[in-house]
Scaffold this motif. Structure first.
Motif, short mmCIF file in Angstrom:
data_model
loop_
_atom_site.label_atom_id
_atom_site.label_comp_id
_atom_site.label_asym_id
_atom_site.label_seq_id
_atom_site.Cartn_x
_atom_site.Cartn_y
_atom_site.Cartn_z
N MET A 63 0.82 -1.21 0.00
CA MET A 63 0.00 0.00 0.00
C MET A 63 0.86 1.27 0.00
O MET A 63 0.55 2.25 -0.68
CB MET A 63 -0.94 0.03 1.22
N LYS A 314 -7.56 6.74 -0.05
CA LYS A 314 -7.11 6.47 -1.42
C LYS A 314 -6.94 4.97 -1.62
O LYS A 314 -7.18 4.44 -2.69
CB LYS A 314 -5.79 7.18 -1.71
N ARG A 315 -6.46 4.33 -0.57
CA ARG A 315 -6.28 2.87 -0.62
C ARG A 315 -6.84 2.31 0.68
O ARG A 315 -6.63 2.90 1.75
CB ARG A 315 -4.80 2.53 -0.74
N ARG A 316 -7.56 1.23 0.59
CA ARG A 316 -8.09 0.58 1.80
C ARG A 316 -7.37 -0.75 2.00
O ARG A 316 -6.86 -1.35 1.06
CB ARG A 316 -9.59 0.30 1.64
#
Lengths: 342, 388, 134
Positions: A63, A314-316
């Motif tokens: 990530m 934005k990213r999980r």
């Protein structure tokens, strides 16, 4: 403590094994009632605190987008390492491909080791000793069959990639506060398979005293009050304790509920408050303040204040998928998975 | 190259020989082959011992000298030959080359395996020494599981029903009834095969060759030696060939073919100047039923995916299109691993010398045996011709 | 067995086992697992190590019901040939799935797991396995 340079989380990850046993199933065998959680996670036969740590760490590293060679520390907090002597951190580092120029260490402080790893990684980055560091909390909790711990002893891991704060950071690690005393509420002697605990003594003088003292200490030191926080995450040995701690500190239930996962996966020990933090980061918006307070028997609490940044959302992580992905096992299969059949 | 003949053959029954050791089985088969050859054992110039697992199961290596000594033949050159389940075939190959090259006039080969000394888990582990310890055994794959993956792939690729392939076991058991050397001289029904326990899905217990002990031996010689020691029914080893395939199944380009067998068979058929359709008796390496069917397809007796038709139509029995495993094959004659390749030649010799009793294939002139090692990482084939 | 409790033997393979380090042939472009110096397909001595993709699909599989040494008490478990996204094939275990739910062509992803213990007091050998992607 306030870090000399601003540091932040640039990636995070969590891991929960696929297997679950319902507390009602444990009650069926041992005749208990009033189970503290609904169900708990059970590691596969080939899983341990090390493999779970790797999965969480790999997700955090991916990530973050950070280059492997920039990872200068792998700090693994756990009370259930597969070896009594031989670091998990080296295996994890090797598997991540961040060896050999890396500070790699296993850390133990019951359920608090994960947050302490997070503080130390932040301090190492803040001091510019390293560029980035991985902090991991992981546990495959062991409980004697029939013991009240068996209803909650779960398995899981969470990991955070700490770097200098940037526009892409998920959250800034604002400040931290540690509070420890010699309070023997829970322990496992060398060579013993299962831990011992002190029943109600684990509550007031242990969990609540340390959690509340650390949270208050942090807020006093930097001049924050409960209403400054959008979310609060506590160590979650059961569902009741974090709710009561929130109430005693003056946080509304709405602030604490989003981070509670122990009803579905049990107490994941050194990963417990950190998986809660992952859960919150997965739903937070930029500019929100989060308080995380761990508790480790023996005893102590780390309180950490974070403020989400533009990178959040934005990213999980895969946590929500992992919470949904489950294979239920009965008590017989559970004992096989836990290696209790010899 | 000199022509190579089988001067004598002998074997023990395959089975659970609780009272006989590895060396005793080998000595029994070897001396019986020498007796069948009608020569003095001091005439034998070299000995080749086919064996796979003595090091693992008996802690015993150096079988060449051991068997030579216990057979009263100490002094001659003697070696163990190992190529997993193709150890027996490989030993015959070495013996063949020794005579064909002109180095020796008369040599003996004995294949032996003693599997019942060990616990099943140890036998499983010993068989797995034929596979890649670092990347196959490491992941927990067993020998049966590797073959099962080939089997499943084949069934899916061609849409074949498992019971059609499993019928191969029924055929082998039927053939073994009349073979005094066979481990299982009883018939099984397809229902029994299909309801036997799963070992490694989809392979069921009765699709697997059994564990057993046994030894088989041959005496080979050249033409000049034969003239000095003539015998009535004569069989020539018209070709002995071997080939390898990429070691691990997962690295091969195609999972449903047996490249090493194809390569070795082409080579042997070419050397002997024989077309496959002239084969009268076939010995297939049916450690698992699927391997029997693949053998038929590789030799062109059926198109790919249709080898099972020959089985179901009864074409493998004497009188059929391609009589196969007429003495029971690995499935029912038995599969004492390192001896199997020699048993295959022994069984062909039995047919070509018209000693097969009620299983006799009329006018059998050409016999062909394929012996696989590992998941056919090695194949050794032998083409035998009756000499009239 | 001497060989099943060898520490150096496991140690020297660690990168290939932990990180799926395969080899790409610079001559014939074959990608094999694990990495080695010579291409098994064309014989070229021109292989470069590459980390293989973590996703792939099941080519074929079996269920081990009679475990070999080192895997006692783990049965039944799944082994499979996996074809990775770049065409490389690996032999591995399939985990976190019931045998009856496995299908050829099923999409899978790599996970890091225990394989075996050399002895109850020996080292633990870790490596890559695969679980269903969904």
């Amino acid at each position: 403590m306030i870090f000399s340079t601003k540091v932040g989380i640039s990636g995070y990850g969590a891991y929960v094994p696929v297997y679950r046993v319902r507390d009602s199933e444990i009650e069926r065998i041992w005749g208990g009632e009033g189970a503290p959680v609904e169900e708990k996670s059970v590691p596969g036969l080939d899983e341990d605190s090390l493999t779970m740590a790797f999965e969480a760490a790999r997700e955090a590293l991916t990530m973050s987008g950070v280059n492997r060679e920039d990872v200068g520390a792998v700090l693994v907090g756990s009370e259930s390492p597969p070896y009594a002597v031989k670091p998990s951190a080296t295996v994890i580092s090797e598997a991540l491909g961040v060896t050999p120029k890396v500070i790699a260490i296993d850390m133990e402080f019951a359920c608090k080791a994960g947050t302490t790893a997070l503080i130390l990684a932040s301090a190492l980055v803040a001091s510019k000793a390293i560029k980035c560091g991985l902090a991991i909390g992981t546990d495959n909790a062991q409980a004697k069959p029939g013991d009240e711990l068996e209803y909650t002893a779960g398995a899981g891991a969470a990991a955070f990639l700490i770097s200098e704060l940037s526009s892409d950071s998920v959250a800034e690690i604002e400040c931290a506060f540690s509070y420890v005393t010699d309070t023997p509420d829970f322990w496992r002697r060398e060579g013993e398979k299962y831990p011992r605990h002190t029943y109600r003594f684990t509550g007031e003088p242990a969990y609540f005293h340390h959690v509340i003292s650390a949270a208050k200490g942090l807020m006093e030191e930097v001049g924050l009050k409960p209403s400054d926080f959008d979310y609060v995450v506590f160590h979650q040995p059961n569902v009741r304790f974090p709710l009561r701690a929130a109430q005693q500190l003056g946080f509304s239930t709405e602030r604490v509920k989003p981070g509670i996962v122990c009803d579905k996966i049990g107490n994941t020990y050194a990963a417990s408050s950190l998986i809660g933090l992952v859960r919150v980061l997965d739903q937070a918006k930029p500019g929100q303040r989060i308080l995380v307070v761990s508790f480790g028997s023996g005893a102590g609490s780390d309180a950490i204040s974070l403020v989400t940044r533009e990178g959040v959302g934005k990213r999980r992580s895969s946590l929500s998928t992992l919470l949904e992905r489950k294979i239920y096992v009965d008590y017989g299969a559970y004992t096989k998975l836990k290696g209790l059949l010899g | 190259m000199k022509r190579v003949y089988i001067l004598g053959a002998g074997a023990t029954k395959v089975g659970e020989h609780w009272d006989k050791s590895l060396r005793e089985l080998a000595v029994e088969a070897l001396l019986s082959a020498i007796k069948d050859a009608g020569i003095d054992k001091r005439e034998v110039e070299a000995l080749y011992v086919g064996n796979m697992m003595s090091g693992e199961l008996q802690g015993q290596e150096h079988l060449g000298s051991l068997i030579a000594t216990w057979s009263g033949m100490a002094g001659i050159p003697a070696f163990k030959v190992e190529a997993a389940c193709a150890s027996g075939g490989a030993a015959v190959h070495q013996a063949f080359l020794a005579v064909a090259s002109g180095a020796y006039d008369c040599v003996a080969v004995v294949g032996v395996e003693k599997m019942t000394d060990a616990l099943p888990s140890d036998v499983t582990a010993a068989l797995l020494t034929a596979e890649d310890q670092e990347y196959t055994v490491f992941v927990g794959a067993t020998f049966v599981a590797l073959n099962a993956m080939v089997y499943r792939y084949y069934l899916s690729k061609y849409g074949v029903k498992q019971e059609h392939v499993a019928q191969f076991a029924v055929h082998c058991h039927r053939m073994a009834v009349a073979n005094p050397y066979a481990q299982f001289r009883r018939e099984v029904k397809l229902e029994d095969v299909m309801s036997s326990p799963l070992i490694a899905d989809p392979i069921r217990l009765l699709e697997c060759a059994p564990t057993g002990d046994g030894a088989a031996a041959l005496v080979l010689c050249d033409e000049e030696y034969l003239k000095r020691n003539p015998r009535d029914e004569l069989v020539e080893i018209a070709a002995s060939a071997a080939a390898t395939d990429i070691f691990s199944v997962h690295e091969r380009k195609d999972l449903s073919t047996v490249a090493s067998f194809r390569r070795a068979a082409e080579c042997a058929l070419k050397r002997a100047k024989v077309e496959p359709e002239r084969i009268d008796v076939l010995e297939a390496h049916d450690a698992f039923t699927i391997l029997g069917v693949l053998t038929l397809e590789e030799l062109g007796f059926a198109p790919r995916g249709e080898g099972w038709r020959l089985v179901v139509e009864g074409q493998l029995a004497p009188g059929g299109k391609i009589p196969t495993n007429t003495m029971g094959g690995l499935k029912a004659r038995g599969h004492p691993v390192g001896a199997t390749g020699v048993y295959q030649v022994f069984d062909l010799f039995t047919q070509l010398t018209e000693r097969a009793g009620s299983n006799q294939v009329d006018n059998a002139e050409i016999g062909f045996a394929g012996n696989f090692g590992g998941v056919a990482g090695t194949t050794v084939v032998h083409l035998l011709k009756r000499v009239r | 067995m001497v060989w099943s409790e060898s520490v150096p033997r496991f140690w020297r393979e660690r990168a290939r086992k932990y990180r799926l380090v395969g080899g790409r042939c610079r001559k014939c472009n074959s990608i094999v697992y694990p990495h080695r110096s010579v291409c098994p397909h064309c014989g070229a001595e021109n292989m470069e190590p590459i980390e293989l993709p973590r996703r792939g699909k099941v080519v074929t599989f079996s269920v081990v019901r009679h475990p070999p040494r080192g895997f006692e008490g783990k049965e039944p478990f799944l082994v499979a040939v996996i074809e990775l996204e770049n065409g490389a094939r690996v032999l591995s275990q399939l985990v976190d799935v019931h045998p009856e739910d496995v299908k050829e062509g099923m999409e899978v992803v790599a996970v890091f797991r225990r394989y075996r213990e050399q002895a109850p007091n020996g080292i633990i050998e870790y490596g890559i396995k695969f679980r269903p992607l969904k």
